[in-house]
Scaffold this motif. Structure first.
Motif, PDB file in Angstrom:
ATOM      1  N   MET A  33      -9.897   4.111  -1.621  1.00  0.00           N
ATOM      2  CA  MET A  33      -8.863   3.301  -0.979  1.00  0.00           C
ATOM      3  C   MET A  33      -7.477   3.861  -1.293  1.00  0.00           C
ATOM      4  O   MET A  33      -6.642   4.008  -0.398  1.00  0.00           O
ATOM      5  CB  MET A  33      -8.944   1.843  -1.444  1.00  0.00           C
ATOM      6  CG  MET A  33      -7.819   0.976  -0.887  1.00  0.00           C
ATOM      7  SD  MET A  33      -7.733  -0.691  -1.584  1.00  0.00           S
ATOM      8  CE  MET A  33      -7.215  -0.357  -3.256  1.00  0.00           C
ATOM      9  N   LEU A  34      -7.228   4.198  -2.559  1.00  0.00           N
ATOM     10  CA  LEU A  34      -5.930   4.763  -2.938  1.00  0.00           C
ATOM     11  C   LEU A  34      -5.651   6.054  -2.177  1.00  0.00           C
ATOM     12  O   LEU A  34      -4.551   6.270  -1.669  1.00  0.00           O
ATOM     13  CB  LEU A  34      -5.866   5.006  -4.449  1.00  0.00           C
ATOM     14  CG  LEU A  34      -5.941   3.765  -5.339  1.00  0.00           C
ATOM     15  CD1 LEU A  34      -5.957   4.170  -6.805  1.00  0.00           C
ATOM     16  CD2 LEU A  34      -4.800   2.800  -5.051  1.00  0.00           C
ATOM     17  N   ARG A  35      -6.661   6.917  -2.084  1.00  0.00           N
ATOM     18  CA  ARG A  35      -6.496   8.185  -1.350  1.00  0.00           C
ATOM     19  C   ARG A  35      -6.206   7.919   0.122  1.00  0.00           C
ATOM     20  O   ARG A  35      -5.298   8.513   0.706  1.00  0.00           O
ATOM     21  CB  ARG A  35      -7.746   9.056  -1.489  1.00  0.00           C
ATOM     22  CG  ARG A  35      -7.555  10.436  -0.819  1.00  0.00           C
ATOM     23  CD  ARG A  35      -8.841  11.119  -0.456  1.00  0.00           C
ATOM     24  NE  ARG A  35      -9.700  10.383   0.445  1.00  0.00           N
ATOM     25  CZ  ARG A  35      -9.505  10.266   1.771  1.00  0.00           C
ATOM     26  NH1 ARG A  35      -8.450  10.789   2.342  1.00  0.00           N
ATOM     27  NH2 ARG A  35     -10.370   9.596   2.515  1.00  0.00           N
TER      28      ARG A  35
ATOM     29  N   ILE B   6      -8.688  -3.995  -8.826  1.00  0.00           N
ATOM     30  CA  ILE B   6      -7.926  -3.575  -7.653  1.00  0.00           C
ATOM     31  C   ILE B   6      -6.433  -3.675  -7.931  1.00  0.00           C
ATOM     32  O   ILE B   6      -5.664  -2.775  -7.609  1.00  0.00           O
ATOM     33  CB  ILE B   6      -8.325  -4.420  -6.418  1.00  0.00           C
ATOM     34  CG1 ILE B   6      -9.800  -4.174  -6.080  1.00  0.00           C
ATOM     35  CG2 ILE B   6      -7.430  -4.101  -5.231  1.00  0.00           C
ATOM     36  CD1 ILE B   6     -10.370  -5.103  -5.034  1.00  0.00           C
ATOM     37  N   VAL B   7      -6.029  -4.759  -8.575  1.00  0.00           N
ATOM     38  CA  VAL B   7      -4.610  -4.927  -8.935  1.00  0.00           C
ATOM     39  C   VAL B   7      -4.173  -3.792  -9.861  1.00  0.00           C
ATOM     40  O   VAL B   7      -3.105  -3.207  -9.670  1.00  0.00           O
ATOM     41  CB  VAL B   7      -4.362  -6.300  -9.592  1.00  0.00           C
ATOM     42  CG1 VAL B   7      -2.954  -6.391 -10.163  1.00  0.00           C
ATOM     43  CG2 VAL B   7      -4.604  -7.419  -8.589  1.00  0.00           C
ATOM     44  N   ALA B   8      -5.001  -3.463 -10.845  1.00  0.00           N
ATOM     45  CA  ALA B   8      -4.657  -2.385 -11.782  1.00  0.00           C
ATOM     46  C   ALA B   8      -4.495  -1.061 -11.042  1.00  0.00           C
ATOM     47  O   ALA B   8      -3.552  -0.297 -11.304  1.00  0.00           O
ATOM     48  CB  ALA B   8      -5.733  -2.257 -12.863  1.00  0.00           C
ATOM     49  N   ALA B   9      -5.389  -0.779 -10.106  1.00  0.00           N
ATOM     50  CA  ALA B   9      -5.308   0.475  -9.351  1.00  0.00           C
ATOM     51  C   ALA B   9      -4.039   0.521  -8.505  1.00  0.00           C
ATOM     52  O   ALA B   9      -3.328   1.535  -8.486  1.00  0.00           O
ATOM     53  CB  ALA B   9      -6.546   0.647  -8.480  1.00  0.00           C
ATOM     54  N   LEU B  10      -3.742  -0.567  -7.802  1.00  0.00           N
ATOM     55  CA  LEU B  10      -2.548  -0.592  -6.958  1.00  0.00           C
ATOM     56  C   LEU B  10      -1.267  -0.589  -7.785  1.00  0.00           C
ATOM     57  O   LEU B  10      -0.257  -0.021  -7.373  1.00  0.00           O
ATOM     58  CB  LEU B  10      -2.594  -1.807  -6.026  1.00  0.00           C
ATOM     59  CG  LEU B  10      -3.643  -1.732  -4.914  1.00  0.00           C
ATOM     60  CD1 LEU B  10      -3.759  -3.074  -4.205  1.00  0.00           C
ATOM     61  CD2 LEU B  10      -3.326  -0.623  -3.933  1.00  0.00           C
ATOM     62  N   THR B  11      -1.301  -1.205  -8.954  1.00  0.00           N
ATOM     63  CA  THR B  11      -0.132  -1.225  -9.827  1.00  0.00           C
ATOM     64  C   THR B  11       0.141   0.159 -10.409  1.00  0.00           C
ATOM     65  O   THR B  11       1.289   0.526 -10.646  1.00  0.00           O
ATOM     66  CB  THR B  11      -0.334  -2.256 -10.955  1.00  0.00           C
ATOM     67  OG1 THR B  11      -0.545  -3.537 -10.351  1.00  0.00           O
ATOM     68  CG2 THR B  11       0.869  -2.342 -11.860  1.00  0.00           C
ATOM     69  N   SER B  12      -0.916   0.938 -10.603  1.00  0.00           N
ATOM     70  CA  SER B  12      -0.747   2.285 -11.172  1.00  0.00           C
ATOM     71  C   SER B  12      -0.240   3.301 -10.146  1.00  0.00           C
ATOM     72  O   SER B  12       0.192   4.383 -10.516  1.00  0.00           O
ATOM     73  CB  SER B  12      -2.066   2.778 -11.773  1.00  0.00           C
ATOM     74  OG  SER B  12      -2.987   3.082 -10.739  1.00  0.00           O
ATOM     75  N   ASP B  13      -0.296   2.961  -8.869  1.00  0.00           N
ATOM     76  CA  ASP B  13       0.146   3.874  -7.811  1.00  0.00           C
ATOM     77  C   ASP B  13       1.056   3.101  -6.865  1.00  0.00           C
ATOM     78  O   ASP B  13       0.589   2.470  -5.911  1.00  0.00           O
ATOM     79  CB  ASP B  13      -1.068   4.442  -7.075  1.00  0.00           C
ATOM     80  CG  ASP B  13      -0.705   5.541  -6.105  1.00  0.00           C
ATOM     81  OD1 ASP B  13       0.416   5.527  -5.540  1.00  0.00           O
ATOM     82  OD2 ASP B  13      -1.551   6.433  -5.896  1.00  0.00           O
ATOM     83  N   LEU B  14       2.356   3.137  -7.134  1.00  0.00           N
ATOM     84  CA  LEU B  14       3.297   2.316  -6.379  1.00  0.00           C
ATOM     85  C   LEU B  14       3.372   2.696  -4.906  1.00  0.00           C
ATOM     86  O   LEU B  14       3.601   1.845  -4.054  1.00  0.00           O
ATOM     87  CB  LEU B  14       4.677   2.363  -7.024  1.00  0.00           C
ATOM     88  CG  LEU B  14       4.740   1.792  -8.441  1.00  0.00           C
ATOM     89  CD1 LEU B  14       6.157   1.876  -8.992  1.00  0.00           C
ATOM     90  CD2 LEU B  14       4.234   0.358  -8.476  1.00  0.00           C
ATOM     91  N   ASP B  15       3.153   3.974  -4.575  1.00  0.00           N
ATOM     92  CA  ASP B  15       3.149   4.395  -3.174  1.00  0.00           C
ATOM     93  C   ASP B  15       1.975   3.744  -2.444  1.00  0.00           C
ATOM     94  O   ASP B  15       2.139   3.186  -1.357  1.00  0.00           O
ATOM     95  CB  ASP B  15       3.070   5.918  -3.078  1.00  0.00           C
ATOM     96  CG  ASP B  15       3.108   6.405  -1.643  1.00  0.00           C
ATOM     97  OD1 ASP B  15       3.960   5.920  -0.863  1.00  0.00           O
ATOM     98  OD2 ASP B  15       2.288   7.284  -1.288  1.00  0.00           O
ATOM     99  N   ALA B  16       0.799   3.788  -3.043  1.00  0.00           N
ATOM    100  CA  ALA B  16      -0.384   3.161  -2.441  1.00  0.00           C
ATOM    101  C   ALA B  16      -0.184   1.652  -2.336  1.00  0.00           C
ATOM    102  O   ALA B  16      -0.545   1.038  -1.325  1.00  0.00           O
ATOM    103  CB  ALA B  16      -1.635   3.486  -3.247  1.00  0.00           C
TER     104      ALA B  16
END
Length: 150
Positions: free
Chosen positions: A140-142, A95-105
């Motif tokens: 979640m990112l979307r 989850i951290v990796a996903a959120l770190t890869s998309d700063l807007d999200a």
């Protein structure tokens, strides 16, 4: 948990009060659209959001909080504050990796209420299969980008 402990005087603000923060919450806890915090004021529990104006950041104390906790404006108090709810340093690596890869999200996630952040994490953690978990993280990112909450 990064606890901030300081002494402050409660300022009058109409029928309410406020406490100016002697630090920048973005510098201490990371930049986000708003900070949900918990802590104590004069050893009494408090939780809420930081607010900002041209002079800096502060927390609001409503008239009911002041009355019920027998705190008055002008009083010197010891304050302890910490970020409330899930933080990046205590979440699963994927989850951290996903959120770190998309700063807007990430910014939108960190600006959500504790309740909404916990709902997202619970939904992801309930996945039984790794591919379902990955799909939910992407969803979640979307949803965050689209302004939806869980």
């Amino acid at each position: 948990m990064n606890i901030q402990r300081f002494s402050a005087q409660i300022e009058r603000r109409g029928r309410s009060g406020r406490i100016r923060l002697p630090f920048d919450p973005d510098e201490v806890w990371g930049e986000r659209s708003r900070h949900s915090v918990a802590g104590t004021i004069a050893e009494r529990p408090w939780r809420g959001k930081t607010e900002s104006d041209a002079a800096g950041s502060w927390i609001a104390l409503g008239p009911v909080y002041l009355r019920d906790n027998e705190i008055t404006t002008g009083e010197d108090v010891v304050v302890e504050l910490w970020p409330e709810g899930p933080q990046m340093d205590n979440m699963a690596e994927d989850i951290v990796a996903a959120l770190t890869s998309d700063l807007d999200a990430r910014s939108k996630f960190e600006g959500l209420t504790t309740y909404c952040r916990k709902n997202y994490l619970r939904w992801i953690d309930e996945a039984r299969q790794p591919d379902t978990r990955a799909r939910r993280i992407n969803e979640m990112l979307r949803m965050l980008k689209d302004g939806e909450t869980k």
